[in-house]
Design an enzyme around this catalytic site. Structure first.
Site, PDB file in Angstrom:
ATOM      1  N   SER A  26       0.837  -1.196   0.000  1.00  0.00           N
ATOM      2  CA  SER A  26       0.000   0.000   0.000  1.00  0.00           C
ATOM      3  C   SER A  26       0.877   1.254   0.000  1.00  0.00           C
ATOM      4  O   SER A  26       1.895   1.324   0.693  1.00  0.00           O
ATOM      5  CB  SER A  26      -0.880   0.010   1.250  1.00  0.00           C
ATOM      6  OG  SER A  26      -1.555   1.243   1.328  1.00  0.00           O
ATOM      7  N   ASN A  74      10.385   7.558   3.982  1.00  0.00           N
ATOM      8  CA  ASN A  74       9.270   8.371   3.500  1.00  0.00           C
ATOM      9  C   ASN A  74       8.421   8.892   4.643  1.00  0.00           C
ATOM     10  O   ASN A  74       8.306   8.265   5.697  1.00  0.00           O
ATOM     11  CB  ASN A  74       8.405   7.578   2.502  1.00  0.00           C
ATOM     12  CG  ASN A  74       7.261   6.840   3.176  1.00  0.00           C
ATOM     13  OD1 ASN A  74       6.216   7.421   3.466  1.00  0.00           O
ATOM     14  ND2 ASN A  74       7.469   5.555   3.463  1.00  0.00           N
ATOM     15  N   ILE A  76       5.075  10.468   3.793  1.00  0.00           N
ATOM     16  CA  ILE A  76       4.023  10.996   2.926  1.00  0.00           C
ATOM     17  C   ILE A  76       2.899  11.585   3.783  1.00  0.00           C
ATOM     18  O   ILE A  76       2.331  12.627   3.456  1.00  0.00           O
ATOM     19  CB  ILE A  76       3.452   9.868   2.016  1.00  0.00           C
ATOM     20  CG1 ILE A  76       4.570   9.175   1.239  1.00  0.00           C
ATOM     21  CG2 ILE A  76       2.372  10.427   1.089  1.00  0.00           C
ATOM     22  CD1 ILE A  76       5.401  10.049   0.351  1.00  0.00           C
ATOM     23  N   CYS A 135       1.121   2.948  10.729  1.00  0.00           N
ATOM     24  CA  CYS A 135       1.804   3.958   9.918  1.00  0.00           C
ATOM     25  C   CYS A 135       2.619   4.882  10.810  1.00  0.00           C
ATOM     26  O   CYS A 135       2.085   5.517  11.709  1.00  0.00           O
ATOM     27  CB  CYS A 135       0.817   4.788   9.102  1.00  0.00           C
ATOM     28  SG  CYS A 135       1.672   6.067   8.144  1.00  0.00           S
ATOM     29  N   GLY A 221      12.682  -0.730   1.697  1.00  0.00           N
ATOM     30  CA  GLY A 221      13.714  -1.101   0.728  1.00  0.00           C
ATOM     31  C   GLY A 221      14.660  -2.171   1.249  1.00  0.00           C
ATOM     32  O   GLY A 221      14.516  -2.646   2.381  1.00  0.00           O
ATOM     33  N   THR A 270       8.658  -0.568  -2.359  1.00  0.00           N
ATOM     34  CA  THR A 270       9.638   0.330  -2.948  1.00  0.00           C
ATOM     35  C   THR A 270      10.141  -0.132  -4.314  1.00  0.00           C
ATOM     36  O   THR A 270      10.442   0.693  -5.185  1.00  0.00           O
ATOM     37  CB  THR A 270      10.811   0.474  -1.948  1.00  0.00           C
ATOM     38  OG1 THR A 270      10.253   0.882  -0.683  1.00  0.00           O
ATOM     39  CG2 THR A 270      11.807   1.508  -2.388  1.00  0.00           C
TER      40      THR A 270
HETATM   41  C1  LIG Z   1       6.219   5.990  -0.203  1.00  0.00           C
HETATM   42  C2  LIG Z   1       5.592   4.960   0.653  1.00  0.00           C
HETATM   43  C3  LIG Z   1       4.279   5.100   1.041  1.00  0.00           C
HETATM   44  C4  LIG Z   1       3.680   4.144   1.841  1.00  0.00           C
HETATM   45  N1  LIG Z   1       2.367   4.299   2.203  1.00  0.00           N
HETATM   46  C5  LIG Z   1       1.767   3.333   2.947  1.00  0.00           C
HETATM   47  C6  LIG Z   1       0.387   3.422   3.272  1.00  0.00           C
HETATM   48  O1  LIG Z   1      -0.299   4.356   2.860  1.00  0.00           O
HETATM   49  N2  LIG Z   1      -0.169   2.441   4.026  1.00  0.00           N
HETATM   50  C7  LIG Z   1       0.567   1.377   4.480  1.00  0.00           C
HETATM   51  O2  LIG Z   1       0.030   0.510   5.165  1.00  0.00           O
HETATM   52  N3  LIG Z   1       1.871   1.250   4.154  1.00  0.00           N
HETATM   53  C8  LIG Z   1       2.478   2.202   3.407  1.00  0.00           C
HETATM   54  N4  LIG Z   1       3.811   2.055   3.068  1.00  0.00           N
HETATM   55  C9  LIG Z   1       4.540   0.859   3.515  1.00  0.00           C
HETATM   56  C10 LIG Z   1       4.623  -0.202   2.407  1.00  0.00           C
HETATM   57  O3  LIG Z   1       3.347  -0.651   2.033  1.00  0.00           O
HETATM   58  C11 LIG Z   1       5.468  -1.397   2.888  1.00  0.00           C
HETATM   59  O4  LIG Z   1       4.870  -1.955   4.041  1.00  0.00           O
HETATM   60  C12 LIG Z   1       6.878  -0.996   3.232  1.00  0.00           C
HETATM   61  O5  LIG Z   1       7.353  -0.005   2.344  1.00  0.00           O
HETATM   62  C13 LIG Z   1       7.862  -2.156   3.203  1.00  0.00           C
HETATM   63  O6  LIG Z   1       7.963  -2.755   1.943  1.00  0.00           O
HETATM   64  P1  LIG Z   1       9.084  -2.350   0.840  1.00  0.00           P
HETATM   65  O7  LIG Z   1      10.406  -2.386   1.523  1.00  0.00           O
HETATM   66  O8  LIG Z   1       8.932  -3.379  -0.230  1.00  0.00           O
HETATM   67  O9  LIG Z   1       8.758  -0.992   0.359  1.00  0.00           O
HETATM   68  C14 LIG Z   1       4.423   3.012   2.257  1.00  0.00           C
HETATM   69  C15 LIG Z   1       5.750   2.871   1.853  1.00  0.00           C
HETATM   70  C16 LIG Z   1       6.343   3.822   1.056  1.00  0.00           C
HETATM   71  C17 LIG Z   1       7.767   3.633   0.649  1.00  0.00           C
END
Ligand SMILES: Cc1cc2nc3c(=O)[nH]c(=O)nc-3n(C[C@H](O)[C@H](O)[C@H](O)COP(=O)(O)O)c2cc1C
Ligand SMILES: Cc1cc2nc3c(=O)[nH]c(=O)nc-3n(C[C@H](O)[C@H](O)[C@H](O)COP(=O)(O)OP(=O)(O)OC[C@H]3O[C@@H](n4cnc5c(N)ncnc54)[C@H](O)[C@@H]3O)c2cc1C
Ligand SMILES: Cc1cc2nc3c(=O)[nH]c(=O)nc-3n(C[C@H](O)[C@H](O)[C@H](O)COP(=O)(O)OP(=O)(O)OC[C@H]3O[C@@H](n4cnc5c(N)ncnc54)[C@H](O)[C@@H]3O)c2cc1C
Ligand SMILES: Cc1cc2nc3c(=O)[nH]c(=O)nc-3n(C[C@H](O)[C@H](O)[C@H](O)COP(=O)(O)O)c2cc1C
Ligand code: FES
Ligand code: FES
Lengths: 307, 256, 307, 256
Positions: A26, A74, A76, A135, A221, A270
């Site tokens: 997400s 991040n 956001i 979050c 990441g 990511t």
């Molecule tokens: C830019 C960004 C925005 C994200 N926004 C949300 C969000 O709105 N809701 C949520 O549950 N997780 C959010 N996440 C977390 C990701 O869904 C995920 O759990 C986390 O980034 C770890 O996975 P990754 O290392 O593959 O990015 C966000 C991550 C990033 C990088």
């Protein structure tokens, strides 16, 4: 050991069936529409969309994101148009595809969550709901998932509000994820998503300022993959419900590691920033791994690791 | 690859006729280089040229960090991992007859303006186009090669006076705005460091001249899915620099 | 803004004065003797030696360490010869130098800690003691620093056992470090060290095995710097006592970031594996930064960041 | 740099006379390459040669991952970031008169044995040295160039029989051990993949012949400060592969 049949990639989370074990994190795939020209959305296991809250949220001021060693930080701040905007503007586009939709729902209190859950259920604009109780980028956002009691309260309240599969998204910012995973399961969650981002910050030594306007951000990441793998492994030991594992997945090999740790499915976050079609490539890579190693189903790989 | 000035490179690649025809000045692409992984996000680079006939396109860059350092080492024939064309809103040329098109650029803001300037002249060889290029010192004045022979009026400003006017680009812009004739509509297009763009935007608003700004903020994904490229609007909402921009009207942006 | 005098690099932690604000991370610099041929030990702010426990510990079986994206995961398991071995075999070598010695002390219960603390105090073989209440690689090792009450208990017990400066080393594996930092301060700690490693694991998808024999390891290196910076910043907001910041410091710029976040001194851990003399190079780099930016003392930089 | 076989490189560098004189066969150095940082630990490489007179030393490597890929791209004249010589315990040559020195190597275990073999022959041209080199297939049999002209007895084994004996190195070793004469002491030195070393070590112990093994385990620091390179001893304590080794007596190691 090679088998000639095509391995079975589908997985179930509660009553939801994903055709491939790969969904999107997400907040890292928008609402699908943004990248529909680069990616065949129907080839993704499910699209997990950006957080959708009861009211619209403006999000945090810039700078919102910064690259760190093998990671991204991040803040956001859950920018989104609110549930009514989602139902009117976002859901119709995605519904043109057959891909299941998982809607990520944040909230300030259990009633907030339940309100959005009810709207999603009544409207049919979600196939499953991911409760974002973790979050790190909004005040109080992460408190729920650091406390088993609060976790249970949010999940139980939402359980009463819907028959849709409910997935609790947990935080890595805890000493031990097991009691929290257990609390979510007992309160009626059909699955768990983990991990959300790891809290952190970044400082510009030259300017002597924090880089993020919000100071605090969430780390994602490759840097966090070792952390995510351990949380998934521990949670999988503690609960029976399926886990969607995520945190630093860039390749099919990374995804297989999460399945071995005990995740039933994975999400790529990511990585989609670099390659919006990565979720599909990873599905294909998992299929290739299964074939090469003689597994007939992705389920056979889940937790298949010697301790 | 061609060295256009010390430390500045023009990278020409085969974008394919489809991409080269589709791309508009102000749009960009995301380049991924294998830098060993510590840095893995794509880096955005504005199109400097795109030739629909040959399918060739180019970008102009300087070496800043890991990605551009690797790009500078590319040998002819190597493949480039790109995503694009990106950018939801490109420069929109002012079509008022006889309009004076004034471009104000600095640093890596110049390539998209040079591209726009060339496109305007190609579409209408009688266009009146001025490009004001500013830099700290003469050696950083890049990206304008060949523009004058096309009939573009090139003006230069350097902080140290080593070439062109000594001072900021706004000095030249102000001169043009002051000297403007009632019947000649002016349109400003700007791209460069934020303080420069802000000064240009504020001057344009003061003189009530339309002004398009290309907001080159940090863009983690470039395709609209991360919300990391927020640009604050005057109504206090946040736009995405990549897909809602990178080009905005000067008035839309909350300059701070 | 340039000043011509040499900037003052010394910092104090309780009654201990370090000539430069850079020490070594425990467990990442042995007992100093191993690298004395590569490094002038007297140019380091202090040598923080490997954990020294009441009894000798064999440590964990191999594999003990694995490289991860921009990080290192270790599960050494506190291998050491025990306090008597330290006093007889290790301390005499280091005492030939004028560099202060900080001894890192782990334990299974408060009395274990206090025993080693007393031996170190009586023998004069330490100038300060770092209480390792946060090691993720031994059972129960990290429990203390995830609970303010247990943290306070260990610190208070050791406080009664020594007049030497006591530094509590805290864990990042918590939702909020502030109550724990506060508890350590109130129980009598003279300083805090943070962070210890972040829990994680690594899986070999090909062999379908955990890479570390211990399964769980502790993550260090550049990958964790954003996490460490935030914990240091938060702890610095909560306590008055000095903080030794660490986690992913590879360069002087990294070190300056920790000072800006509120650390009074820093430690380099994993970086010494690549360059055993890095602590000295970082000291020099901090001095250059102070000169360039017109700071007369390193103290002026501590916490000098706009929020 | 020299390509010694497909994908195998000999990297010769100026170590300085001090280092080149000090280094002993079995010692190694830590190479740091700027791979962009995702991988940042040094990688250990055994000395393949060291010439005290010229100060030149060399290592032999194949491309495995990021560090060796970068090393393969080094151009003459570039600087190499090394730490060394490392290794607390090198090979100790058997000085019993007339001893038959038998080396058993595979893969990147061969370079230190080749170095040892050359040193033995240089010290005493009448030394009796056999080097058994094993690999999957002929093209991986590297590191023994020029040894035969020095008088070293080279034996080769490949799994697929594409060169030398078909089978494992232990087949040749067993043949030598079976054929040994009462009055000729044998000493085995081995370096290579752990399963190979284990087989050699167990055979040596069975035949009651002294055997030195160089344990090339993962070495995060190489200088004794990280304890990440644990080698389990038969007494259940853990030695450091780097400073307590890399060379151990076969009997010291708890083979599992
Ligand atoms: C830019 C960004 C925005 C994200 N926004 C949300 C969000 O709105 N809701 C949520 O549950 N997780 C959010 N996440 C977390 C990701 O869904 C995920 O759990 C986390 O980034 C770890 O996975 P990754 O290392 O593959 O990015 C966000 C991550 C990033 C990088
Ligand atoms: C829409 C858009 C279009 C663009 N078009 C172009 C273009 O046409 N040509 C062009 O050259 N660039 C362009 N850029 C900029 C380019 O994308 C960035 O400069 C990019 O970050 C370079 O990548 P890199 O890995 O080489 O450098 P990075 O490692 O990302 O470093 C880039 C910047 O980071 C900062 N930085 C890095 N290291 C340090 C340090 N040690 N201390 C202080 N600051 C540091 C500097 O500000 C530096 O300029 C564009 C950017 C955008 C958003
Ligand atoms: C004391 C000592 C001496 C040594 N001497 C030599 C020598 O003389 N010559 C030499 O060539 N090497 C030598 N080595 C080995 C060398 O240090 C390692 O191979 C080193 O890791 C190579 O670094 P790299 O970054 O190129 O590869 P790395 O990225 O570190 O990869 C090295 C190994 O990791 C594994 N690996 C990497 N990627 C994958 C993957 N995708 N799937 C599965 N496995 C993978 C493989 O086993 C591979 O061989 C020595 C090692 C030791 C401990
Ligand atoms: C191999 C290794 C061994 C360690 N051993 C100890 C230890 O014995 N006691 C301790 O308090 N911390 C220990 N640590 C943690 C470090 O002292 C430091 O807190 C951590 O590594 C973060 O810093 P870094 O990223 O600079 O390495 C160890 C870390 C590593 C990598
Ligand atoms: S760069 Fe990701 S949304 Fe704009
Ligand atoms: S490699 Fe670090 S102690 Fe041996």
């Amino acid at each position: 050991m090679e088998i000639t049949t095509v391995p079975e990639l589908s997985v179930r989370i509660g009553s939801l069936t994903l055709r491939t074990p790969v969904t999107t994190g997400s907040g890292t795939f928008g609402f699908g529409s943004e990248v529909a020209e680069f990616v065949d959305l129907n080839k993704i296991g499910a699209v997990t969309v950006k957080a959708t809250s009861r009211e619209a949220r403006a999000g945090n001021p810039p700078l919102r994101m910064v690259e760190t060693p093998a990671g991204v930080l991040n803040a956001i701040g859950l920018q989104n148009g609110g549930i009514e905007n989602y139902l009117a503007e976002k859901a119709p586009f995605l519904r043109r595809y057959s891909v299941p939709i998982i809607v990520n729902v944040p909230g300030e209190n259990p009633e907030d969550f339940a309100y959005v859950v009810r709207r999603l259920t009544d409207s049919g604009a979600a196939d499953a709901i991911e409760l974002n109780i973790s979050c790190p980028n909004v005040s109080h956002g992460l408190d729920f998932a650091t406390d088993p009691r609060l976790t249970a309260e949010v999940v139980a309240t939402c359980r009463r509000a819907t028959h849709l599969p409910l997935i609790a998204k947990l935080s890595p910012n805890v000493a031990d994820i097991r009691p929290i995973a257990k609390a979510a399961e007992e309160a009626g969650a059909d699955g768990l998503s983990l991990i959300n981002t790891v809290i952190g910050t970044s400082i510009d030594a030259k300017k002597r300022r924090f880089r993020l306007a919000n100071i605090t951000g969430g780390l994602s990441g490759p840097a966090i993959k070792p952390i995510a793998l351990l949380h998934v492994y521990r949670a999988a030991q503690a609960v029976e419900i399926p886990i969607i594992g995520m945190g630093g997945i860039m390749t099919a090999t990374d995804a297989v590691e999460f399945l071995l740790a005990g995740a039933s499915a994975v999400a790529v976050g990511t990585a989609s920033f670099v390659n919006p079609a990565v979720a599909i490539e990873i599905s294909e890579g998992i299929a290739a791994y299964l074939k090469e190693n003689g597994f007939a189903t992705v389920g056979a790989l889940v937790g298949a690791i010697e301790p | 690859m061609k060295l256009s000035a010390p430390g500045h490179y023009v990278l020409t690649f085969d974008a394919g006729q489809k991409m080269a025809s589709a791309v508009k000045p102000g749009q960009f692409l995301g380049v991924a280089m294998d830098t060993g992984g510590m840095q893995f996000l794509r880096r955005p680079f504005s199109f400097y040229s795109a030739d629909p006939e040959t399918g060739h396109a180019s970008i102009l860059f300087s070496v800043y960090g890991a990605t551009t350092a690797q790009m500078a080492r590319l040998a002819p024939g190597e493949t480039l991992d790109i995503l694009g064309p990106l950018g939801g809103r490109a420069f929109t040329p002012d079509t008022r007859p006889g309009a004076h098109q004034v471009m104000v650029g600095g640093g890596y803001g110049v390539p998209p303006l040079a591209f726009l300037a060339r496109r305007l002249l190609t579409a209408d060889p009688d266009s009146s186009v001025t490009l004001i290029n500013g830099a700290r010192t003469a050696e950083f004045l890049v990206g304008t090669e060949g523009l004058e022979t096309l009939g573009i009026h090139l003006r230069e400003a350097t902080n140290d006076g080593s070439r062109g006017t000594q001072g900021l680009v706004t000095l030249i812009l102000q001169e043009i705005l002051e000297a403007r004739a009632e019947h000649v509509p002016i349109h400003i297009y700007t791209c460069g460091p934020t303080p420069m763009m802000r000064a240009v935007a504020e001057m344009a608003m003061r003189y009530e001249v339309p002004c398009q700004v290309s907001m080159e903020v940090f863009m983690p994904c470039g395709v609209g899915i991360c919300m990391g490229c927020a640009v604050e609007r005057t109504d206090q909402t946040f736009a995405r620099g990549c897909t809602d921009g990178p080009v905005f009207e000067a008035r839309e942006v909350a300059w701070k």
